[in-house]
Write an enzyme that holds these catalytic residues in place. Structure first.
Site, PDB file in Angstrom:
ATOM      1  N   GLU A 436       0.827  -1.261  -0.040  1.00  0.00           N
ATOM      2  CA  GLU A 436       0.017  -0.012   0.035  1.00  0.00           C
ATOM      3  C   GLU A 436       0.883   1.151   0.008  1.00  0.00           C
ATOM      4  O   GLU A 436       1.831   1.638   0.929  1.00  0.00           O
ATOM      5  CB  GLU A 436      -0.932  -0.015   1.241  1.00  0.00           C
ATOM      6  CG  GLU A 436      -1.721   1.399   1.431  1.00  0.00           C
ATOM      7  CD  GLU A 436      -2.397   1.257   2.808  1.00  0.00           C
ATOM      8  OE1 GLU A 436      -2.906   2.338   3.436  1.00  0.00           O
ATOM      9  OE2 GLU A 436      -2.186   0.379   3.730  1.00  0.00           O
ATOM     10  N   ASP A 515      -1.092  -0.917   5.678  1.00  0.00           N
ATOM     11  CA  ASP A 515      -1.058  -0.315   7.119  1.00  0.00           C
ATOM     12  C   ASP A 515      -1.924  -0.984   8.106  1.00  0.00           C
ATOM     13  O   ASP A 515      -2.904  -1.796   7.777  1.00  0.00           O
ATOM     14  CB  ASP A 515      -1.340   1.226   6.883  1.00  0.00           C
ATOM     15  CG  ASP A 515      -0.286   2.039   6.199  1.00  0.00           C
ATOM     16  OD1 ASP A 515       0.745   1.504   6.034  1.00  0.00           O
ATOM     17  OD2 ASP A 515      -0.819   3.103   5.778  1.00  0.00           O
ATOM     18  N   ASP A 517      -4.413  -0.354  10.065  1.00  0.00           N
ATOM     19  CA  ASP A 517      -5.293   0.512  10.552  1.00  0.00           C
ATOM     20  C   ASP A 517      -6.643   0.011   9.695  1.00  0.00           C
ATOM     21  O   ASP A 517      -6.650  -0.959   8.710  1.00  0.00           O
ATOM     22  CB  ASP A 517      -4.936   2.108  10.293  1.00  0.00           C
ATOM     23  CG  ASP A 517      -4.617   2.476   8.579  1.00  0.00           C
ATOM     24  OD1 ASP A 517      -4.896   1.486   7.937  1.00  0.00           O
ATOM     25  OD2 ASP A 517      -4.076   3.586   8.542  1.00  0.00           O
ATOM     26  N   ASP A 519      -7.975   1.823   7.046  1.00  0.00           N
ATOM     27  CA  ASP A 519      -7.904   1.882   5.593  1.00  0.00           C
ATOM     28  C   ASP A 519      -7.162   0.362   5.154  1.00  0.00           C
ATOM     29  O   ASP A 519      -7.364   0.019   4.031  1.00  0.00           O
ATOM     30  CB  ASP A 519      -7.252   3.206   5.203  1.00  0.00           C
ATOM     31  CG  ASP A 519      -7.955   4.196   5.386  1.00  0.00           C
ATOM     32  OD1 ASP A 519      -9.034   4.009   5.085  1.00  0.00           O
ATOM     33  OD2 ASP A 519      -7.612   5.505   5.218  1.00  0.00           O
TER      34      ASP A 519
END
Length: 653
Positions: A436, A515, A517, A519
């Site tokens: 990402e 990541d 998180d 997202d």
């Protein structure tokens, strides 16, 4: 079934029906050979093996209720109201038939054709394997008005089978405690068991399966419990799978017949999506690699629909050649057949090889579908119109692919320009990281081992293929880059097809690295949706993984430790900070880009230190439902799912 029929059944089912094939010694030494693996998958397989025996009793007509309980100590109890395992003397083994079934591998009634016409269970290792892999197991049999009991430790009986009471019921009750020295995971997941019990209830209409979790108390003080029961079987199953999609035709085309000695049950629905979702089962086993029954279904569907469309002159205006794929776009189907002696093959031994089954399924589906189309001309026209649209989209997809391959800036060998490839050309050792963001991609490129690790940075969130027409994926740069980098082609010998060809797959490890998180989790799901819908073979053959970057770097003086969970972080604080959070410096990693190349290599990419989660396709029908619910158009089911699961999930991790 009446008690009299049950008693007659009991008299025909005795020690002489129990045949012994081989001993039990190797199970504890090589458990993965017998149950697949020793992680969560193998742990739950123990329950399936015991439940399969009860299902076999149900298929034979002697059982209609199975109770599965997760006990407070994480042991499992399975009780049915079947005939009960025979307890009389087994001449060859010179002991009770119950002890033979429980302590000898491959011993059971399913090897005697007079006892069970068909039986489930993929590995066929039976309840003795469960016994061998449990520290303790207690078996009770309710039969002949009496309760018989025997207990075991690691597969060895503690005493001979004995009477311990009287009873008015019949059946078998098994309780076992999985061996923590063998399994890497020993905590049972209610959701995993519920998924399989739901599936079994749909596949076996009229059987009630109760799942209870004594570890979880509801608000009213009762224990968590669900009852799985289906009146209409596959008709309800296909509606469940399709519940978050828009139906093209509201009817379920249902087939339940026997052809050439093979019971065939099929349920078909058409929806407005662009995917083909066919789930096939043999004796309750999910044949994720398909086989002869699936080939027979596809052949009948294509032939019957094409003949109907041609006879009614519906294809003349289309001006496009129709292929088999086009007839299956927007199709959801469940195929369930029963075979006395199934022959499994393929990578995961879940591909049916029995040739006689193809003709039986072909005949059954062809006859029923012809009848439906003739009786429902309005619905038939809607289906054929959908087929023509699919053909036109397929031609557009080919043109989009060809256009992209001509225009896109490629590096050497026809690869995407953003791909930092590895020097090795051996797919067995090569890894592709789908990373990402460009900044994290830069760190990954610098930190990697260039010999066997390739990096493909992805910009933002890739196309949600659940909502897109087939050809739109090939117009998406990020999706197309993934397809090109992997070396995946669609169709064989230049033929237009949605069937992915992974024969020239360039990496046998594909690692999604995003990541830690919300997202990042969304991007994980988008990429997994792409793989599941467009090239599921990569998942089926175990090549797809998710990287798990650490959440924290904890330091106290010269001591540094990466922590992947809050529990690990707390342990560091307790050990080095005397329990005081202020005494320890904690760095929270919000994104991969916050790590320098050395840190990214050390924590997330180095095969010696990293933690990879392998993506399994444990239950294709449930995965189909979940992906369509999470990534589709219907907001309601997705909101319900998030509300139900948000309290249990750390959505920032």
């Amino acid at each position: 079934m009446t008690e009299e029929e049950k008693i007659n059944g009991e008299s025909n089912y005795s020690a002489s029906n129990i045949q012994v094939l081989e001993g039990l010694e190797a199970v504890r030494k090589r458990p993965a050979m017998y149950i697949g693996d020793i992680s969560s998958k193998g742990l739950h397989h123990l329950v399936y093996e015991v439940v399969d025996n009860s299902i076999d009793e149900a298929l034979a007509g002697y059982c209609d209720h199975i109770e599965v309980t997760i006990n407070e100590d994480n042991s499992i109890t399975v009780q049915d109201n079947g005939r009960g395992i025979p307890v009389d003397f087994h001449e060859k083994e010179q002991k009770s038939a119950l002890e033979v079934v429980m302590t000898v591998l491959h011993a059971g009634g399913k090897f005697d054709k007079g006892s069970y016409k068909v039986s489930g269970g993929l590995h066929g290792v039976g309840v003795s394997c469960v016994n061998a892999l449990s520290t303790h197991m207690t078996t009770q049999v309710f039969r002949n008005g009496k309760i018989y009991q025997q207990e075991y430790e690691c597969g060895h009986p503690l005493y001979s089978v004995k009477e311990v009471g009287t009873t008015a019921i019949t059946g078998t009750r098994q309780q076992f405690w999985p061996d923590a020295t063998i399994f890497t995971e020993t905590v049972y997941s209610y959701d995993i068991l519920a998924t399989r019990m739901r599936e079994l209830a749909y596949l076996n209409a009229g059987i009630k399966i109760t799942l209870t979790d004594l570890r979880v108390k509801e608000e009213d003080g009762s224990c968590k419990q669900e009852v799985f029961y289906s009146v209409e079987g596959l008709k309800e199953f296909v509606r469940y799978i399709d519940s978050s999609r828009e139906h093209l035709v509201n009817d379920v085309i249902y087939i339940n017949t026997e052809k050439q000695g093979t019971p065939v049950e099929v349920a078909i629905m058409y929806n407005t999506s662009y995917n083909e979702n066919i789930h096939s089962y043999v004796n309750n086993i999910n044949t994720i690699e398909g086989g002869t029954h699936l080939a027979g279904f596809r052949r009948a569907l294509t032939r019957t629909l094409k003949k109907y469309a041609e006879d009614n002159k519906m294809l003349e205006k289309a001006k496009v050649e129709i292929s088999g794929d086009d007839f299956r776009e927007g199709l959801t189907a469940v195929i369930s057949i029963k075979v006395a002696e199934p022959q499994f093959e393929g990578q995961t031994k879940t591909k049916l090889g029995n040739n006689e089954v193809m003709g039986a399924v072909d005949q059954a589906v062809g006859e029923a579908l012809s009848y439906y189309l003739e009786e429902h001309p309005k619905e038939a026209k809607m289906i054929v119109d959908k087929v023509i649209l699919a053909a036109q989209a397929r031609v557009a997809a080919r043109k989009a692919r060809e256009s992209v391959q001509r225009k896109s800036p490629m590096s050497g060998g026809g690869m995407p320009g953003k791909l930092a490839d590895c020097s090795s050309k051996d797919p067995e050792e090569c890894e592709l990281f789908l990373v990402e963001g460009d900044s994290a991609g830069g760190s990954a490129k610098q930190g990697r081992n260039r010999t066997f690790q390739a990096i493909l940075p992805l910009r933002g969130k890739i196309l949600n293929v659940e909502k897109a027409m087939w050809h739109k994926a090939f117009e998406s740069d990020e999706v197309n880059n993934i397809i090109q980098a992997l070396g995946i082609r669609f169709g064989v010998d230049g033929e237009d097809s949605k069937e992915a060809n992974i024969d020239k797959l360039r990496y046998k490890k594909v690692i999604i690295m995003t990541d830690a998180d919300v997202d990042g989790s969304h991007i994980d799901t988008l990429i997994m949706t792409l793989f599941f819908r467009y090239f599921p073979q990569v998942i089926q053959q175990g090549y797809l993984y998710i990287a798990t970057p650490p959440l924290y770097l904890c330091t106290k003086g010269k001591v540094k430790e990466y922590c992947w969970t809050d529990q690990q972080r707390q342990k560091f604080i307790d050990t080095y900070g005397g329990g005081s959070e202020n005494a320890v410096h904690t760095q929270r990693y919000k994104g991969l880009g916050e790590m320098n190349p050395e840190q990214l290599w050390e924590t997330t990419m180095n095969p010696e230190n990293r933690m990879l989660k392998q993506v399994h396709l444990e239950n294709a029908a449930e995965a189909d439902y979940t992906f369509s619910m999470l990534m589709g158009e219907d907001v309601g089911p997705r909101r319900d799912f998030i509300e139900k699961n948000a309290t249990y999930a750390n959505i920032d991790a």
